[in-house]
Design a protein around this motif. Structure first.
Motif, PDB file in Angstrom:
ATOM      1  N   LEU A 160       0.793  -1.226   0.000  1.00 57.44           N
ATOM      2  CA  LEU A 160       0.000   0.000   0.000  1.00 57.44           C
ATOM      3  C   LEU A 160       0.825   1.275   0.000  1.00 57.44           C
ATOM      4  O   LEU A 160       0.274   2.352  -0.226  1.00 57.44           O
ATOM      5  CB  LEU A 160      -0.931   0.008   1.220  1.00 57.44           C
ATOM      6  N   GLY A 161       2.121   1.172   0.263  1.00 62.85           N
ATOM      7  CA  GLY A 161       2.953   2.365   0.298  1.00 62.85           C
ATOM      8  C   GLY A 161       3.664   2.513   1.626  1.00 62.85           C
ATOM      9  O   GLY A 161       3.252   1.933   2.640  1.00 62.85           O
ATOM     10  N   PRO A 162       4.763   3.323   1.656  1.00 58.59           N
ATOM     11  CA  PRO A 162       5.645   3.365   2.831  1.00 58.59           C
ATOM     12  C   PRO A 162       5.041   3.976   4.079  1.00 58.59           C
ATOM     13  O   PRO A 162       5.576   3.775   5.165  1.00 58.59           O
ATOM     14  CB  PRO A 162       6.833   4.189   2.337  1.00 58.59           C
ATOM     15  N   TYR A 163       3.947   4.710   3.966  1.00 57.84           N
ATOM     16  CA  TYR A 163       3.356   5.346   5.147  1.00 57.84           C
ATOM     17  C   TYR A 163       1.947   4.816   5.436  1.00 57.84           C
ATOM     18  O   TYR A 163       1.230   5.385   6.248  1.00 57.84           O
ATOM     19  CB  TYR A 163       3.296   6.863   4.953  1.00 57.84           C
ATOM     20  N   ALA A 164       1.579   3.742   4.781  1.00 61.79           N
ATOM     21  CA  ALA A 164       0.221   3.215   4.927  1.00 61.79           C
ATOM     22  C   ALA A 164       0.019   2.581   6.298  1.00 61.79           C
ATOM     23  O   ALA A 164       0.954   2.114   6.943  1.00 61.79           O
ATOM     24  CB  ALA A 164      -0.058   2.184   3.835  1.00 61.79           C
ATOM     25  N   THR A 165      -1.212   2.583   6.728  1.00 60.30           N
ATOM     26  CA  THR A 165      -1.630   1.872   7.935  1.00 60.30           C
ATOM     27  C   THR A 165      -2.788   0.947   7.551  1.00 60.30           C
ATOM     28  O   THR A 165      -3.422   1.138   6.506  1.00 60.30           O
ATOM     29  CB  THR A 165      -2.090   2.845   9.036  1.00 60.30           C
ATOM     30  N   PRO A 166      -3.072  -0.081   8.353  1.00 64.60           N
ATOM     31  CA  PRO A 166      -4.164  -0.997   8.011  1.00 64.60           C
ATOM     32  C   PRO A 166      -5.482  -0.248   7.818  1.00 64.60           C
ATOM     33  O   PRO A 166      -5.831   0.640   8.598  1.00 64.60           O
ATOM     34  CB  PRO A 166      -4.234  -1.924   9.224  1.00 64.60           C
ATOM     35  N   LEU A 167      -6.200  -0.603   6.770  1.00 64.54           N
ATOM     36  CA  LEU A 167      -7.452   0.052   6.425  1.00 64.54           C
ATOM     37  C   LEU A 167      -8.624  -0.876   6.737  1.00 64.54           C
ATOM     38  O   LEU A 167      -8.597  -2.067   6.394  1.00 64.54           O
ATOM     39  CB  LEU A 167      -7.479   0.415   4.935  1.00 64.54           C
ATOM     40  N   LEU A 168      -9.655  -0.327   7.370  1.00 61.63           N
ATOM     41  CA  LEU A 168     -10.835  -1.128   7.672  1.00 61.63           C
ATOM     42  C   LEU A 168     -11.477  -1.659   6.398  1.00 61.63           C
ATOM     43  O   LEU A 168     -12.060  -2.744   6.387  1.00 61.63           O
ATOM     44  CB  LEU A 168     -11.853  -0.292   8.454  1.00 61.63           C
ATOM     45  N   GLU A 169     -11.378  -0.883   5.312  1.00 67.42           N
ATOM     46  CA  GLU A 169     -12.020  -1.289   4.064  1.00 67.42           C
ATOM     47  C   GLU A 169     -11.187  -2.271   3.251  1.00 67.42           C
ATOM     48  O   GLU A 169     -11.594  -2.693   2.166  1.00 67.42           O
ATOM     49  CB  GLU A 169     -12.342  -0.062   3.206  1.00 67.42           C
ATOM     50  N   THR A 186     -10.173  -8.096  10.239  1.00 68.19           N
ATOM     51  CA  THR A 186      -9.967  -6.663  10.058  1.00 68.19           C
ATOM     52  C   THR A 186      -8.937  -6.145  11.048  1.00 68.19           C
ATOM     53  O   THR A 186      -9.037  -6.406  12.252  1.00 68.19           O
ATOM     54  CB  THR A 186     -11.287  -5.901  10.250  1.00 68.19           C
ATOM     55  N   GLY A 187      -7.948  -5.396  10.550  1.00 65.65           N
ATOM     56  CA  GLY A 187      -6.956  -4.765  11.416  1.00 65.65           C
ATOM     57  C   GLY A 187      -7.493  -3.465  11.986  1.00 65.65           C
ATOM     58  O   GLY A 187      -7.727  -2.504  11.248  1.00 65.65           O
ATOM     59  N   GLY A 198      -3.213  -5.302  15.274  1.00 67.87           N
ATOM     60  CA  GLY A 198      -4.200  -6.020  16.070  1.00 67.87           C
ATOM     61  C   GLY A 198      -5.489  -6.210  15.293  1.00 67.87           C
ATOM     62  O   GLY A 198      -5.968  -5.278  14.635  1.00 67.87           O
ATOM     63  N   TYR A 199      -6.052  -7.409  15.371  1.00 70.67           N
ATOM     64  CA  TYR A 199      -7.240  -7.753  14.589  1.00 70.67           C
ATOM     65  C   TYR A 199      -8.441  -7.997  15.486  1.00 70.67           C
ATOM     66  O   TYR A 199      -8.311  -8.166  16.702  1.00 70.67           O
ATOM     67  CB  TYR A 199      -6.946  -8.984  13.726  1.00 70.67           C
ATOM     68  N   ASP A 200      -9.615  -8.041  14.853  1.00 74.07           N
ATOM     69  CA  ASP A 200     -10.838  -8.233  15.619  1.00 74.07           C
ATOM     70  C   ASP A 200     -10.884  -9.595  16.290  1.00 74.07           C
ATOM     71  O   ASP A 200     -11.501  -9.759  17.334  1.00 74.07           O
ATOM     72  CB  ASP A 200     -12.072  -8.037  14.731  1.00 74.07           C
ATOM     73  N   THR A 201     -10.229 -10.584  15.703  1.00 72.52           N
ATOM     74  CA  THR A 201     -10.148 -11.922  16.273  1.00 72.52           C
ATOM     75  C   THR A 201      -8.777 -12.492  15.927  1.00 72.52           C
ATOM     76  O   THR A 201      -8.179 -12.119  14.918  1.00 72.52           O
ATOM     77  CB  THR A 201     -11.257 -12.839  15.712  1.00 72.52           C
ATOM     78  N   GLN A 210      -3.612 -12.597   2.737  1.00 70.37           N
ATOM     79  CA  GLN A 210      -3.499 -11.694   1.601  1.00 70.37           C
ATOM     80  C   GLN A 210      -4.481 -10.546   1.802  1.00 70.37           C
ATOM     81  O   GLN A 210      -5.597 -10.756   2.307  1.00 70.37           O
ATOM     82  CB  GLN A 210      -3.814 -12.448   0.300  1.00 70.37           C
ATOM     83  N   LEU A 211      -4.086  -9.344   1.431  1.00 63.67           N
ATOM     84  CA  LEU A 211      -4.997  -8.209   1.524  1.00 63.67           C
ATOM     85  C   LEU A 211      -6.135  -8.371   0.525  1.00 63.67           C
ATOM     86  O   LEU A 211      -6.016  -9.070  -0.486  1.00 63.67           O
ATOM     87  CB  LEU A 211      -4.255  -6.906   1.254  1.00 63.67           C
ATOM     88  N   THR A 212      -7.252  -7.707   0.800  1.00 59.82           N
ATOM     89  CA  THR A 212      -8.399  -7.756  -0.100  1.00 59.82           C
ATOM     90  C   THR A 212      -8.900  -6.345  -0.384  1.00 59.82           C
ATOM     91  O   THR A 212      -8.612  -5.397   0.355  1.00 59.82           O
ATOM     92  CB  THR A 212      -9.557  -8.572   0.501  1.00 59.82           C
ATOM     93  N   GLU A 213      -9.665  -6.218  -1.455  1.00 59.68           N
ATOM     94  CA  GLU A 213     -10.345  -4.970  -1.775  1.00 59.68           C
ATOM     95  C   GLU A 213     -11.735  -5.296  -2.312  1.00 59.68           C
ATOM     96  O   GLU A 213     -11.948  -6.354  -2.909  1.00 59.68           O
ATOM     97  CB  GLU A 213      -9.565  -4.153  -2.805  1.00 59.68           C
TER      98      GLU A 213
END
Length: 220
Positions: A160-169, A186-187, A198-201, A210-213
């Motif tokens: 996602l890029g060098p400054y990205a953080t986990p996205l709910l979407e 979800t992170g 940290g994740y919901d479970t 793997q990430l999803t969109e």
């Protein structure tokens, strides 16, 4: 879609009974809060429950414990469905829930149904895996510390890029062993110094992820 709002849903039936309950101190004792909510609902239910809807407040420790407790108390013949109550994570976490007894935070609410109920459920989602896959190397509770030899944040930032953080979407797909099917995690929070997410479970060590969109094709 609306923000800063409240949704109200009403149920009525001549043949199905409904009873709700609330359990407090979810973050301190998830099992006890779930038992409290279910016990208070079952006291007012005229027959054995045939469906349970569970809506816990958001909390960092996940919802596995309360789901296990609910299923154990109700038995396999009573399906348990639900999800984390809606909350704006940019503000104070936890969300607010309402019941006839008051306003609740750090709580779990349940709705039990009894009677002759016929139901059908389908599991589907609109997310497609994107980027490359990794293997979870190290976990601690609900936190994933590293994926494929890098911190979990580095795994996200490689894609996602060098400054990205986990996205709910963009939840994380966790694949079933030897299968292309997956479930989602979800992170919700991350630690810059540790590089963990940290994740919901909890996500099991050794899982392929793997990430999803969400895509219009998948949504339709």
């Amino acid at each position: 879609f609306s923000r800063d709002s409240m949704c109200l849903m009403l149920f009525a039936s001549d043949t199905i009974s409904f009873a709700g309950g609330v359990g407090e101190n979810l973050s301190g004792d998830a099992e006890g809060a779930t038992r409290q909510a279910l016990a208070s609902a079952m006291e007012r239910l005229p027959g054995p429950p045939v469906l349970c809807l569970v809506f816990p407040g958001y909390r960092e420790s996940g919802v596995e414990a309360l789901m296990r407790t609910a299923q154990k108390m109700l038995g396999q013949e009573c399906p348990v469905y639900g999800g984390v109550a809606g909350v704006d994570l940019s503000n104070e976490p936890g969300g607010t829930q309402f019941s006839p007894s008051g306003v609740h935070r750090d709580a779990v609410s349940v709705l039990l149904l009894a009677g002759e109920l016929r139901m059908e459920s389908i599991i589907c989602n609109s997310w497609d895996p994107v980027g490359y896959r990794g293997v979870v190397d190290e976990v601690e509770g609900n936190r994933v510390l590293s994926i494929s030899g890098r911190t979990t944040l580095e795994f996200y930032r490689d894609i996602l890029g060098p400054y990205a953080t986990p996205l709910l979407e963009m939840p994380l797909a966790v694949f079933y062993q030897g299968d292309e099917r997956f479930f989602l995690r979800t992170g919700f929070w991350h630690d810059e110094d540790e590089g963990s997410v940290g994740y919901d479970t909890a996500i099991p060590k050794g899982s392929v992820v793997q990430l999803t969109e969400a895509t219009p094709r998948a949504i339709t």
